[in-house]
Design a protein around this motif. Structure first.
Motif, PDB file in Angstrom:
ATOM      1  N   GLU A 132     -12.969  67.775   6.329  1.00 32.60           N
ATOM      2  CA  GLU A 132     -13.897  68.307   5.327  1.00 32.60           C
ATOM      3  C   GLU A 132     -13.585  67.879   3.895  1.00 32.60           C
ATOM      4  OE1 GLU A 132     -14.457  72.556   6.065  1.00 32.60           O
ATOM      5  OE2 GLU A 132     -15.322  72.109   8.028  1.00 32.60           O
ATOM      6  N   ILE A 133     -12.537  67.070   3.745  1.00 28.93           N
ATOM      7  CA  ILE A 133     -12.246  66.521   2.413  1.00 28.93           C
ATOM      8  C   ILE A 133     -11.946  65.027   2.544  1.00 28.93           C
ATOM      9  CG2 ILE A 133     -11.256  68.715   1.616  1.00 28.93           C
ATOM     10  CD1 ILE A 133      -8.464  67.321   1.701  1.00 28.93           C
ATOM     11  N   LEU A 134     -12.056  64.319   1.418  1.00 30.94           N
ATOM     12  CA  LEU A 134     -11.563  62.946   1.336  1.00 30.94           C
ATOM     13  C   LEU A 134     -10.321  62.985   0.458  1.00 30.94           C
ATOM     14  CD1 LEU A 134     -14.901  60.962   0.716  1.00 30.94           C
ATOM     15  CD2 LEU A 134     -13.740  61.430   2.898  1.00 30.94           C
ATOM     16  N   PHE A 135      -9.336  62.164   0.814  1.00 29.46           N
ATOM     17  CA  PHE A 135      -8.050  62.212   0.114  1.00 29.46           C
ATOM     18  C   PHE A 135      -7.586  60.777  -0.071  1.00 29.46           C
ATOM     19  CE2 PHE A 135      -3.308  63.436   0.544  1.00 29.46           C
ATOM     20  CZ  PHE A 135      -3.183  63.560  -0.830  1.00 29.46           C
ATOM     21  N   ILE A 164      -2.709  57.797  -9.086  1.00 32.32           N
ATOM     22  CA  ILE A 164      -3.633  58.937  -9.110  1.00 32.32           C
ATOM     23  C   ILE A 164      -4.067  59.285  -7.691  1.00 32.32           C
ATOM     24  CG2 ILE A 164      -5.864  59.757  -9.962  1.00 32.32           C
ATOM     25  CD1 ILE A 164      -5.567  57.448 -12.130  1.00 32.32           C
ATOM     26  N   ALA A 165      -4.038  60.566  -7.349  1.00 29.31           N
ATOM     27  CA  ALA A 165      -4.589  61.015  -6.065  1.00 29.31           C
ATOM     28  C   ALA A 165      -5.913  61.719  -6.336  1.00 29.31           C
ATOM     29  CB  ALA A 165      -3.622  61.964  -5.370  1.00 29.31           C
ATOM     30  N   LYS A 166      -6.868  61.512  -5.419  1.00 25.03           N
ATOM     31  CA  LYS A 166      -8.163  62.181  -5.552  1.00 25.03           C
ATOM     32  C   LYS A 166      -8.416  63.028  -4.312  1.00 25.03           C
ATOM     33  CE  LYS A 166     -12.134  59.797  -5.476  1.00 25.03           C
ATOM     34  NZ  LYS A 166     -13.297  59.003  -5.947  1.00 25.03           N
ATOM     35  N   ILE A 167      -8.625  64.316  -4.549  1.00 24.93           N
ATOM     36  CA  ILE A 167      -8.973  65.242  -3.468  1.00 24.93           C
ATOM     37  C   ILE A 167     -10.432  65.617  -3.681  1.00 24.93           C
ATOM     38  CG2 ILE A 167      -8.523  67.504  -2.445  1.00 24.93           C
ATOM     39  CD1 ILE A 167      -5.644  67.308  -3.548  1.00 24.93           C
ATOM     40  N   MET A 213      -7.234  71.036   1.695  1.00 17.70           N
ATOM     41  CA  MET A 213      -6.894  70.808   0.282  1.00 17.70           C
ATOM     42  C   MET A 213      -5.457  71.229   0.003  1.00 17.70           C
ATOM     43  SD  MET A 213     -10.202  71.512  -2.127  1.00 17.70           S
ATOM     44  CE  MET A 213     -10.839  73.023  -1.455  1.00 17.70           C
ATOM     45  N   ILE A 214      -5.025  72.324   0.633  1.00 16.82           N
ATOM     46  CA  ILE A 214      -3.645  72.791   0.465  1.00 16.82           C
ATOM     47  C   ILE A 214      -2.668  71.737   0.991  1.00 16.82           C
ATOM     48  CG2 ILE A 214      -1.964  74.474   1.387  1.00 16.82           C
ATOM     49  CD1 ILE A 214      -4.169  76.632   1.028  1.00 16.82           C
ATOM     50  N   GLU A 215      -3.005  71.148   2.148  1.00 16.13           N
ATOM     51  CA  GLU A 215      -2.128  70.119   2.719  1.00 16.13           C
ATOM     52  C   GLU A 215      -2.096  68.876   1.827  1.00 16.13           C
ATOM     53  OE1 GLU A 215      -2.882  69.081   6.881  1.00 16.13           O
ATOM     54  OE2 GLU A 215      -1.577  67.326   6.610  1.00 16.13           O
ATOM     55  N   ALA A 216      -3.270  68.490   1.323  1.00 12.56           N
ATOM     56  CA  ALA A 216      -3.340  67.312   0.442  1.00 12.56           C
ATOM     57  C   ALA A 216      -2.549  67.560  -0.845  1.00 12.56           C
ATOM     58  CB  ALA A 216      -4.803  66.995   0.119  1.00 12.56           C
ATOM     59  N   MET A 217      -2.695  68.751  -1.394  1.00 12.59           N
ATOM     60  CA  MET A 217      -1.983  69.111  -2.631  1.00 12.59           C
ATOM     61  C   MET A 217      -0.470  69.068  -2.397  1.00 12.59           C
ATOM     62  SD  MET A 217      -3.148  69.695  -5.648  1.00 12.59           S
ATOM     63  CE  MET A 217      -4.826  70.208  -5.861  1.00 12.59           C
ATOM     64  N   ASP A 218      -0.045  69.500  -1.214  1.00  7.50           N
ATOM     65  CA  ASP A 218       1.377  69.488  -0.883  1.00  7.50           C
ATOM     66  C   ASP A 218       1.886  68.040  -0.787  1.00  7.50           C
ATOM     67  OD1 ASP A 218       3.680  71.121  -0.261  1.00  7.50           O
ATOM     68  OD2 ASP A 218       3.607  70.180   1.721  1.00  7.50           O
ATOM     69  N   ILE A 219       1.066  67.167  -0.228  1.00  4.55           N
ATOM     70  CA  ILE A 219       1.432  65.742  -0.182  1.00  4.55           C
ATOM     71  C   ILE A 219       1.552  65.201  -1.612  1.00  4.55           C
ATOM     72  CG2 ILE A 219       0.594  63.428   0.478  1.00  4.55           C
ATOM     73  CD1 ILE A 219      -0.625  64.796   3.014  1.00  4.55           C
ATOM     74  N   CYS A 220       0.599  65.584  -2.474  1.00  3.39           N
ATOM     75  CA  CYS A 220       0.646  65.149  -3.883  1.00  3.39           C
ATOM     76  C   CYS A 220       1.913  65.632  -4.568  1.00  3.39           C
ATOM     77  CB  CYS A 220      -0.556  65.682  -4.657  1.00  3.39           C
ATOM     78  SG  CYS A 220      -2.112  64.962  -4.153  1.00  3.39           S
ATOM     79  N   ARG A 221       2.325  66.845  -4.252  1.00  3.46           N
ATOM     80  CA  ARG A 221       3.542  67.390  -4.860  1.00  3.46           C
ATOM     81  C   ARG A 221       4.750  66.544  -4.450  1.00  3.46           C
ATOM     82  NH1 ARG A 221       5.327  73.092  -6.813  1.00  3.46           N
ATOM     83  NH2 ARG A 221       7.400  72.472  -7.446  1.00  3.46           N
ATOM     84  N   ASN A 222       4.792  66.177  -3.178  1.00  2.68           N
ATOM     85  CA  ASN A 222       5.990  65.530  -2.634  1.00  2.68           C
ATOM     86  C   ASN A 222       6.045  64.027  -2.848  1.00  2.68           C
ATOM     87  OD1 ASN A 222       7.748  67.616  -1.381  1.00  2.68           O
ATOM     88  ND2 ASN A 222       5.797  68.166  -0.451  1.00  2.68           N
ATOM     89  N   ARG A 223       4.904  63.390  -3.067  1.00  2.00           N
ATOM     90  CA  ARG A 223       4.920  61.925  -3.243  1.00  2.00           C
ATOM     91  C   ARG A 223       5.267  61.573  -4.684  1.00  2.00           C
ATOM     92  NH1 ARG A 223       0.422  58.341  -0.149  1.00  2.00           N
ATOM     93  NH2 ARG A 223       0.685  57.149  -2.072  1.00  2.00           N
ATOM     94  N   THR A 224       6.387  60.862  -4.864  1.00  2.00           N
ATOM     95  CA  THR A 224       6.859  60.565  -6.217  1.00  2.00           C
ATOM     96  C   THR A 224       6.025  59.477  -6.895  1.00  2.00           C
ATOM     97  OG1 THR A 224       8.482  59.071  -5.259  1.00  2.00           O
ATOM     98  CG2 THR A 224       9.230  61.288  -5.767  1.00  2.00           C
ATOM     99  N   ASP A 225       5.166  58.792  -6.124  1.00  2.00           N
ATOM    100  CA  ASP A 225       4.308  57.768  -6.742  1.00  2.00           C
ATOM    101  C   ASP A 225       2.983  58.358  -7.228  1.00  2.00           C
ATOM    102  OD1 ASP A 225       3.439  58.270  -4.148  1.00  2.00           O
ATOM    103  OD2 ASP A 225       2.669  56.246  -3.866  1.00  2.00           O
TER     104      ASP A 225
END
Ligand code: 1HA
Length: 270
Positions: free
Chosen positions: A11-14, A20-23, A42-54
């Motif tokens: 239900e989302i594109l990531f 830059i990450a786009k959710i 979105m919560i899972e995508a946001m968590d990936i954004c938190r953890n990815r240092t790039d």
């Protein structure tokens, strides 16, 4: 601009482009209303954004150009919350709101079309909001039998003031992009066809800046408003900085080497 998919969701594109990450909520047929699954993704995508240092900046948006998000999907609203496949009612967007505020990277709402109800609150909790000229903002709670008395009320009031926030919630009126700009609810208004380019421009400006300085600032802005949880974030950053110091490393090294720590050479600043 070519966005590279990070992970497939229902239900989302990531996706990712140069730091830059786009959710993006991908339910344009219902003006990007969210279900418990949309929010979970979105919560899972946001968590990936938190953890990815790039990843240094996150854009939150909706697909289709007609809506950012129209709030909770009323067709799956049940007894006590929004119901997913597991039949459990949830208000999990509240967890997402907290996550947007606490992720130590700027989150930019890129708003085309409707930002309404719980969808409006999502843009409110973002660090910055960039709106297209077709953007429309508002709360609907008292009209559809809901309210968000958390960030949706108190943080909104911090942004637009108490009188305006009460007007927005009590009357459930809709406001255009210029009105939103005038009340400080968004940072900038641009023609729809320039929305992504302008948002990227703002993101690149932030990506050029010191990531630790931005991180400290985000937690500092939060700390004033978020009480003990806000201080915890700010203090966590102080610990991060302390761990970078020789003084803190001496404590760890002494423990690992089974000797007494020698902090004598570290200055006791005035
Ligand atoms: O308050 C909370 C919470 C509080 C605390 C904790 C958790 C919370 C979680 C969620 C929420 C909320 O979000 S409550 C507020 C829910 N949202 C709304 O009340 C907005 C509902 N939508 C509208 O008022 C209008 O659709 C619109 C002003 C955004 C746009 O109007 P427009 O241009 O006339 O389009 P419309 O025809 O209404 O919408 C297009 C399609 O999208 C319609 O479906 P169709 O007739 O084509 O089959 C419409 O039903 C659907 N749609 C739009 N919004 C939603 C929706 N379907 C389900 N849920 C929606 N939110």
């Amino acid at each position: 601009v070519t966005w590279t998919p990070i992970k497939e969701f229902k239900e989302i594109l990531f996706s990712y482009y140069q730091g830059i990450a786009k959710i993006s909520i991908n339910r344009p047929q219902v003006h990007n209303a969210f279900t418990p699954l949309t929010v979970q993704e979105m919560i899972e995508a946001m968590d990936i954004c938190r953890n990815r240092t790039d990843i240094g900046v996150i854009i939150l948006t909706g697909e289709g150009g007609q809506a950012f998000c129209s709030g909770g999907d009323q067709s799956v609203r049940g007894h006590g919350g929004y119901v997913g496949e597991d039949t459990v009612p949830r208000l999990n967007v509240l967890d997402l709101q907290k996550q947007i505020r606490s992720i130590p990277k700027p989150v930019v709402a890129m708003v085309a079309g409707w930002a309404i109800g719980g969808g409006h609150v999502l843009h409110v909790v973002c660090d910055l909001s960039i709106a297209a000229e077709n953007a429309r903002f508002g709360q609907t709670g008292p009209k559809v039998g809901s309210f968000d008395g958390g960030f949706g009320a108190s943080y909104l009031a911090r942004i637009v003031g108490q009188k305006k926030a009460r007007e927005i919630w009590y009357l459930c009126d809709q406001y255009n992009a210029q009105e939103a700009l005038d009340m400080g609810l968004v940072n900038k208004v641009v023609p729809l066809e320039q929305l992504e380019a302008t948002t990227l421009e703002w993101c690149f400006k932030m990506l050029e800046k010191s990531p630790l300085a931005l991180r400290m600032l985000k937690s500092s802005f939060n700390a004033e408003l978020d009480g003990q949880a806000g201080i915890q974030e700010l203090a966590g950053n102080a610990t991060l900085l302390y761990y970078l110091s020789e003084e803190a490393k001496e404590g760890k090294n002494a423990f690992m080497e089974k000797r007494k720590p020698d902090f004598s050479k570290y200055p006791k600043f005035p």
